[in-house]
Design an enzyme around this catalytic site. Sequence first.
Site, PDB file in Angstrom:
ATOM      1  N   ARG A 297       0.848  -1.304   0.139  1.00 51.79           N
ATOM      2  CA  ARG A 297       0.144   0.159  -0.137  1.00 51.79           C
ATOM      3  C   ARG A 297       0.879   1.200  -0.053  1.00 51.79           C
ATOM      4  O   ARG A 297       0.551   2.274  -0.474  1.00 51.79           O
ATOM      5  CB  ARG A 297      -1.064  -0.099   1.214  1.00 51.79           C
ATOM      6  CG  ARG A 297      -2.108  -0.986   0.987  1.00 51.79           C
ATOM      7  CD  ARG A 297      -2.987  -1.159   2.323  1.00 51.79           C
ATOM      8  NE  ARG A 297      -4.177  -2.036   1.858  1.00 51.79           N
ATOM      9  CZ  ARG A 297      -4.947  -2.513   2.517  1.00 51.79           C
ATOM     10  NH1 ARG A 297      -5.164  -2.014   4.055  1.00 51.79           N
ATOM     11  NH2 ARG A 297      -5.992  -3.276   2.326  1.00 51.79           N
ATOM     12  N   TYR A 424      -6.015  -0.946  -7.003  1.00 52.98           N
ATOM     13  CA  TYR A 424      -5.777  -2.309  -6.274  1.00 52.98           C
ATOM     14  C   TYR A 424      -4.895  -2.186  -4.934  1.00 52.98           C
ATOM     15  O   TYR A 424      -4.736  -1.155  -4.633  1.00 52.98           O
ATOM     16  CB  TYR A 424      -4.771  -2.959  -7.391  1.00 52.98           C
ATOM     17  CG  TYR A 424      -3.427  -2.479  -7.986  1.00 52.98           C
ATOM     18  CD1 TYR A 424      -2.839  -1.212  -7.227  1.00 52.98           C
ATOM     19  CD2 TYR A 424      -2.903  -2.753  -8.922  1.00 52.98           C
ATOM     20  CE1 TYR A 424      -1.918  -0.617  -7.787  1.00 52.98           C
ATOM     21  CE2 TYR A 424      -1.729  -2.129  -9.694  1.00 52.98           C
ATOM     22  CZ  TYR A 424      -1.180  -1.242  -8.711  1.00 52.98           C
ATOM     23  OH  TYR A 424      -0.164  -0.707  -9.539  1.00 52.98           O
ATOM     24  N   GLU A 425      -4.655  -3.227  -4.337  1.00 53.22           N
ATOM     25  CA  GLU A 425      -4.089  -3.362  -3.088  1.00 53.22           C
ATOM     26  C   GLU A 425      -5.012  -2.585  -1.990  1.00 53.22           C
ATOM     27  O   GLU A 425      -4.467  -1.884  -1.097  1.00 53.22           O
ATOM     28  CB  GLU A 425      -2.809  -2.359  -2.787  1.00 53.22           C
ATOM     29  CG  GLU A 425      -1.734  -3.092  -3.583  1.00 53.22           C
ATOM     30  CD  GLU A 425      -1.535  -4.718  -3.516  1.00 53.22           C
ATOM     31  OE1 GLU A 425      -1.987  -5.095  -2.258  1.00 53.22           O
ATOM     32  OE2 GLU A 425      -1.167  -5.434  -4.564  1.00 53.22           O
ATOM     33  N   GLY A 426      -6.297  -2.821  -2.219  1.00 54.68           N
ATOM     34  CA  GLY A 426      -7.419  -2.057  -1.394  1.00 54.68           C
ATOM     35  C   GLY A 426      -7.900  -0.757  -2.094  1.00 54.68           C
ATOM     36  O   GLY A 426      -7.060   0.217  -2.070  1.00 54.68           O
TER      37      GLY A 426
END
Length: 584
Positions: A297, A424-426
Amino acid sequence: MVDYKAPLKDMQFALQHNARLPQLAALPQFEEATEDMVAAILEEAGKLAGGVLSPLNPVGDNQGVSLEEGRVRVPEGFAEAYQQFAEGGWGSLQFDPEYGGQGLPYSLSIPVMEMWQSANMAWGLCPLLSQGAVEALSANGSELLKARYLPQLISGEWTGTMNLTEPQAGSDLAAIRSRAEPDGDCYRIHGQKIFITWGEHEMAENIVHLVLARLPDAPAGVKGISLFLVPKYLVNEDGSLGELNDVRCVSLEHKMGIHASPTCVMSFGDNEGAIGYLVGEENKGLACMFTMMNNARLAVGLQGVAIAERSYQQALAYANEREQAGLIIRHADVRRMLLTMKTLTEAGRALAYDACASLDFSHANGDAAEQARAALLTPIVKGWCTEIAQEVTSLGVQVHGGMGFIEETGAAQHQRDARILPIYEGTNGIQAMDLVGRKTLFDGGRAMQALFGEMEQTLLLLREQSAFGVEAERFEAALQQARAAFDMLLNKGGQDRQWPGAVAFNYMMLMGTLAGGWQQLRAALAASEVVDGDQQFLQAKVLGARFYIAQILPRCASYAAMVLNGADEVLAMDDDQLASAWYS
């Protein structure tokens, strides 16, 4: 092509004055991170990024990737560039010397990573995921797994991936169905994962997949997820590669951007089952994977800075060449756009570097306050820096005018590539909920109060210098607006389950915009005190901060107002009313 002579000074300045590198270098474990070494590392990284990776960026965008008989074909030059990267030891900077790393601060690897992502984001995703795999394995793996896999991952001989998402389970990891069946000292993995970045390729000898799956007797939900290491090729006891594991790429996604990065659908265990090894404890896989996800993140936030830098450089070059009633760089509106691009990028860079430095301090000293600070800043860096990347790359197209809409100029690729970053990645909605939930409400706001305290200290320094009187007044007003929103969150957040989610995104953007202004002011104060140095650059740091405070910081008032206005209007319309204007 990206010119790394351009942002190199700002990278070094941000390391010195925002990321506190001199204090890090004073610690025994980081004493080799001298100013001269940092300069040499960045100089050499710039050569690889600008001379090798950057020219391949349009090549990769045009050629894309293909899947042929289970093998992913990458664009021309990508594999050779990866070999140069690995042979140069670039993936080892911040890792443990016991496994072949160089033991340098994580925050020093960040500007280097920024260069890869700015030069060629699709290519740069491969080492980015590998570094996350190293972090997860270093923190949670057994001694046997670390000895067998870390040296090759750190050297770049092998690459790593993260396998979370499944067709029926996007961000809801509780819905994961992949299963792991015990088989002696290993497990047999069965299941399918989607959106796996660089899940298959032949740029490296082996690929180490970190896979979330369920054991047969696992409890339901996220409490029943375990993490497994599943290599593409099995590894023999002597470290040599054995037979191909029961893992394959069954298809590639066709995407809006990052065309040269294979986004794979991976199938595990179509036959006898893919052999995997438990990482960490049974049913504690999500906590283990978060080691990798938190690293990723921050790295994705840095990607936002990196793609913004590339877009800015290209727009600046075009504005200096394009004549339309004179050079367009002298048009007031173009100047506004360029300054917005420049100051947002530099604010994001300083914020990302600062957050990563907190990780270094927390790991070096076991400092709980620094750990909490890094945790608080992570969703802000990921969320805000990727949102500003959307603005900066869009402005990059706008500066080019009609030519920006033409693919041949390359401006459009930056906007297309940047669009994945808030997803992406949350997603950034998830980042915002993390910020208001786990990072604010959960600790009663202590970490945020501490960050406000740091901002107050900067405000005191501003007030001591008459040259920054206007900036001090404006920053104080924005800080008061943020505090009001923060107080409202603490008061209302626990009363209504829906309220935090309804205001979370605006709260995140408020804190990001405020923190970006704070970083700009810290840089301006430092620049005003430097006697020896490039005065043009130092003056630009001060003028850039003045522009940000005057033209970007006022956004805080709008974000704060939206938080303070609450959630009623967001939640008032029901599902049917959302579609009430449709013909029926």
